[in-house]
Write a protein that holds these residues in place. Structure first.
Motif, PDB file in Angstrom:
ATOM      1  N   MET A   1       0.946  -1.211  -0.109  1.00  0.00           N
ATOM      2  CA  MET A   1       0.100  -0.546  -0.328  1.00  0.00           C
ATOM      3  C   MET A   1       1.229   1.239  -0.142  1.00  0.00           C
ATOM      4  SD  MET A   1      -3.420   0.163  -0.025  1.00  0.00           S
ATOM      5  CE  MET A   1      -4.461   1.891  -0.071  1.00  0.00           C
ATOM      6  N   LEU A   2       2.107   1.070   0.646  1.00  0.00           N
ATOM      7  CA  LEU A   2       2.642   2.297   0.937  1.00  0.00           C
ATOM      8  C   LEU A   2       3.528   2.491  -0.653  1.00  0.00           C
ATOM      9  CD1 LEU A   2       4.095   1.952   4.409  1.00  0.00           C
ATOM     10  CD2 LEU A   2       2.834   3.885   3.544  1.00  0.00           C
ATOM     11  N   GLY A   3       4.040   0.979  -1.338  1.00  0.00           N
ATOM     12  CA  GLY A   3       4.224   1.607  -2.902  1.00  0.00           C
ATOM     13  C   GLY A   3       3.917   2.098  -3.757  1.00  0.00           C
ATOM     14  N   ILE A   4       2.259   1.336  -3.835  1.00  0.00           N
ATOM     15  CA  ILE A   4       1.506   2.540  -4.433  1.00  0.00           C
ATOM     16  C   ILE A   4       1.110   4.155  -3.759  1.00  0.00           C
ATOM     17  CG2 ILE A   4      -1.516   3.029  -5.353  1.00  0.00           C
ATOM     18  CD1 ILE A   4      -1.445  -0.263  -4.182  1.00  0.00           C
ATOM     19  N   ALA A   5       1.117   3.996  -2.382  1.00  0.00           N
ATOM     20  CA  ALA A   5       0.801   6.123  -1.950  1.00  0.00           C
ATOM     21  C   ALA A   5       2.074   6.524  -3.299  1.00  0.00           C
ATOM     22  CB  ALA A   5       0.665   6.180  -0.570  1.00  0.00           C
ATOM     23  N   ALA A   6       3.619   5.852  -3.016  1.00  0.00           N
ATOM     24  CA  ALA A   6       4.855   7.214  -3.593  1.00  0.00           C
ATOM     25  C   ALA A   6       4.415   7.203  -4.556  1.00  0.00           C
ATOM     26  CB  ALA A   6       6.159   5.730  -3.174  1.00  0.00           C
ATOM     27  N   ALA A   7       3.974   5.719  -5.517  1.00  0.00           N
ATOM     28  CA  ALA A   7       3.793   6.488  -6.948  1.00  0.00           C
ATOM     29  C   ALA A   7       3.323   7.133  -7.152  1.00  0.00           C
ATOM     30  CB  ALA A   7       3.087   5.021  -7.666  1.00  0.00           C
ATOM     31  N   VAL A   8       1.520   7.880  -6.237  1.00  0.00           N
ATOM     32  CA  VAL A   8       0.846   7.761  -7.128  1.00  0.00           C
ATOM     33  C   VAL A   8       1.173   9.827  -6.227  1.00  0.00           C
ATOM     34  CG1 VAL A   8      -1.040   9.357  -6.140  1.00  0.00           C
ATOM     35  CG2 VAL A   8      -1.554   6.787  -6.564  1.00  0.00           C
ATOM     36  N   LEU A   9       2.662   9.795  -5.902  1.00  0.00           N
ATOM     37  CA  LEU A   9       3.180  11.286  -5.234  1.00  0.00           C
ATOM     38  C   LEU A   9       3.687  11.352  -5.836  1.00  0.00           C
ATOM     39  CD1 LEU A   9       3.701  11.141  -1.268  1.00  0.00           C
ATOM     40  CD2 LEU A   9       1.827  12.739  -2.399  1.00  0.00           C
ATOM     41  N   PHE A  10       4.330  10.611  -6.386  1.00  0.00           N
ATOM     42  CA  PHE A  10       5.564  10.735  -8.013  1.00  0.00           C
ATOM     43  C   PHE A  10       4.707  10.913  -9.120  1.00  0.00           C
ATOM     44  CE2 PHE A  10       8.601   7.607  -5.619  1.00  0.00           C
ATOM     45  CZ  PHE A  10       9.818   8.098  -5.051  1.00  0.00           C
ATOM     46  N   PHE A  11       4.309  10.613  -9.088  1.00  0.00           N
ATOM     47  CA  PHE A  11       3.085  11.643 -10.713  1.00  0.00           C
ATOM     48  C   PHE A  11       2.329  13.031 -10.221  1.00  0.00           C
ATOM     49  CE2 PHE A  11      -0.491  11.591 -12.874  1.00  0.00           C
ATOM     50  CZ  PHE A  11      -0.191  11.423 -14.566  1.00  0.00           C
ATOM     51  N   ILE A  12       2.350  13.004  -8.807  1.00  0.00           N
ATOM     52  CA  ILE A  12       1.317  14.415  -8.381  1.00  0.00           C
ATOM     53  C   ILE A  12       2.927  15.382  -8.809  1.00  0.00           C
ATOM     54  CG2 ILE A  12       1.199  15.196  -7.181  1.00  0.00           C
ATOM     55  CD1 ILE A  12      -0.238  13.299  -5.718  1.00  0.00           C
ATOM     56  N   ALA A  13       4.317  14.871  -8.357  1.00  0.00           N
ATOM     57  CA  ALA A  13       5.583  15.838  -8.565  1.00  0.00           C
ATOM     58  C   ALA A  13       6.098  16.015  -9.948  1.00  0.00           C
ATOM     59  CB  ALA A  13       6.972  14.980  -7.752  1.00  0.00           C
ATOM     60  N   PHE A  14       5.830  15.114 -10.704  1.00  0.00           N
ATOM     61  CA  PHE A  14       5.688  14.860 -12.234  1.00  0.00           C
ATOM     62  C   PHE A  14       4.396  16.069 -12.896  1.00  0.00           C
ATOM     63  CE2 PHE A  14       4.784  13.635 -16.412  1.00  0.00           C
ATOM     64  CZ  PHE A  14       6.073  13.474 -16.868  1.00  0.00           C
ATOM     65  N   LEU A  15       3.675  15.788 -12.664  1.00  0.00           N
ATOM     66  CA  LEU A  15       3.203  16.545 -13.243  1.00  0.00           C
ATOM     67  C   LEU A  15       2.950  18.185 -12.908  1.00  0.00           C
ATOM     68  CD1 LEU A  15      -0.691  15.316 -12.919  1.00  0.00           C
ATOM     69  CD2 LEU A  15       0.767  15.417 -14.513  1.00  0.00           C
ATOM     70  N   ILE A  16       3.430  18.263 -11.457  1.00  0.00           N
ATOM     71  CA  ILE A  16       3.541  19.580 -10.841  1.00  0.00           C
ATOM     72  C   ILE A  16       5.151  20.572 -11.890  1.00  0.00           C
ATOM     73  CG2 ILE A  16       4.746  21.110  -9.410  1.00  0.00           C
ATOM     74  CD1 ILE A  16       2.487  19.392  -7.046  1.00  0.00           C
TER      75      ILE A  16
ATOM     76  N   MET B   1       8.241  14.442  -4.205  1.00  0.00           N
ATOM     77  CA  MET B   1       9.354  13.743  -4.433  1.00  0.00           C
ATOM     78  C   MET B   1       9.483  13.480  -3.211  1.00  0.00           C
ATOM     79  SD  MET B   1      10.984  14.566  -8.066  1.00  0.00           S
ATOM     80  CE  MET B   1      11.625  16.022  -7.741  1.00  0.00           C
ATOM     81  N   LEU B   2       9.704  13.505  -2.280  1.00  0.00           N
ATOM     82  CA  LEU B   2      11.105  13.066  -1.288  1.00  0.00           C
ATOM     83  C   LEU B   2       9.653  12.807   0.235  1.00  0.00           C
ATOM     84  CD1 LEU B   2      12.959  16.683  -0.079  1.00  0.00           C
ATOM     85  CD2 LEU B   2      13.676  14.421  -0.763  1.00  0.00           C
ATOM     86  N   ILE B   3       8.615  13.062  -0.238  1.00  0.00           N
ATOM     87  CA  ILE B   3       7.620  11.971   0.745  1.00  0.00           C
ATOM     88  C   ILE B   3       7.434  10.968  -0.172  1.00  0.00           C
ATOM     89  CG2 ILE B   3       5.491  12.505   1.784  1.00  0.00           C
ATOM     90  CD1 ILE B   3       5.446  15.547   2.027  1.00  0.00           C
ATOM     91  N   GLY B   4       7.981  11.016  -1.803  1.00  0.00           N
ATOM     92  CA  GLY B   4       7.325   9.328  -1.727  1.00  0.00           C
ATOM     93  C   GLY B   4       8.610   9.142  -1.439  1.00  0.00           C
ATOM     94  N   LEU B   5       9.766   8.882  -1.576  1.00  0.00           N
ATOM     95  CA  LEU B   5      11.008   8.312  -1.628  1.00  0.00           C
ATOM     96  C   LEU B   5      11.171   7.623   0.048  1.00  0.00           C
ATOM     97  CD1 LEU B   5      14.084  10.511  -2.977  1.00  0.00           C
ATOM     98  CD2 LEU B   5      12.903   8.099  -3.602  1.00  0.00           C
ATOM     99  N   ALA B   6      10.319   8.391   0.870  1.00  0.00           N
ATOM    100  CA  ALA B   6      10.017   8.068   2.330  1.00  0.00           C
ATOM    101  C   ALA B   6       9.158   7.057   2.566  1.00  0.00           C
ATOM    102  CB  ALA B   6       9.749   9.188   3.773  1.00  0.00           C
ATOM    103  N   LEU B   7       7.822   6.960   1.636  1.00  0.00           N
ATOM    104  CA  LEU B   7       6.723   5.933   2.122  1.00  0.00           C
ATOM    105  C   LEU B   7       7.740   4.675   1.450  1.00  0.00           C
ATOM    106  CD1 LEU B   7       3.829   7.850   1.244  1.00  0.00           C
ATOM    107  CD2 LEU B   7       4.512   7.196   3.129  1.00  0.00           C
ATOM    108  N   LEU B   8       8.483   4.766  -0.105  1.00  0.00           N
ATOM    109  CA  LEU B   8       9.089   3.744  -0.426  1.00  0.00           C
ATOM    110  C   LEU B   8       9.592   3.482   0.656  1.00  0.00           C
ATOM    111  CD1 LEU B   8       9.100   2.762  -3.155  1.00  0.00           C
ATOM    112  CD2 LEU B   8      10.893   3.500  -4.346  1.00  0.00           C
TER     113      LEU B   8
END
Length: 60
Positions: free
Chosen positions: A1-16, A33-40
């Protein structure tokens, strides 16, 4: 579940970053991206896995 949340945060960072959206310092693409890395990292460390992933055998 945390991996999916990290992927979503990376996608939002990419869009921004790709859309050059001007955000404040809290919602910058770097922070997403940093929050996504922490979740990953938590996902890879095994945090968030259910009880079944802790070695319980289902053999009977």
């Amino acid at each position: 579940m945390l991996g999916i949340a990290a992927a979503v945060l990376f996608f939002i960072a990419f869009l921004i970053n790709a859309a050059h959206i001007a955000t404040n310092d809290v919602l910058s693409s770097t922070n997403f991206m940093l929050i996504g890395l922490a979740l990953l990292a938590l996902h890879v460390a095994g945090v968030g896995n259910g009880w079944a992933a802790r070695g319980r055998s289902r053999r009977r």
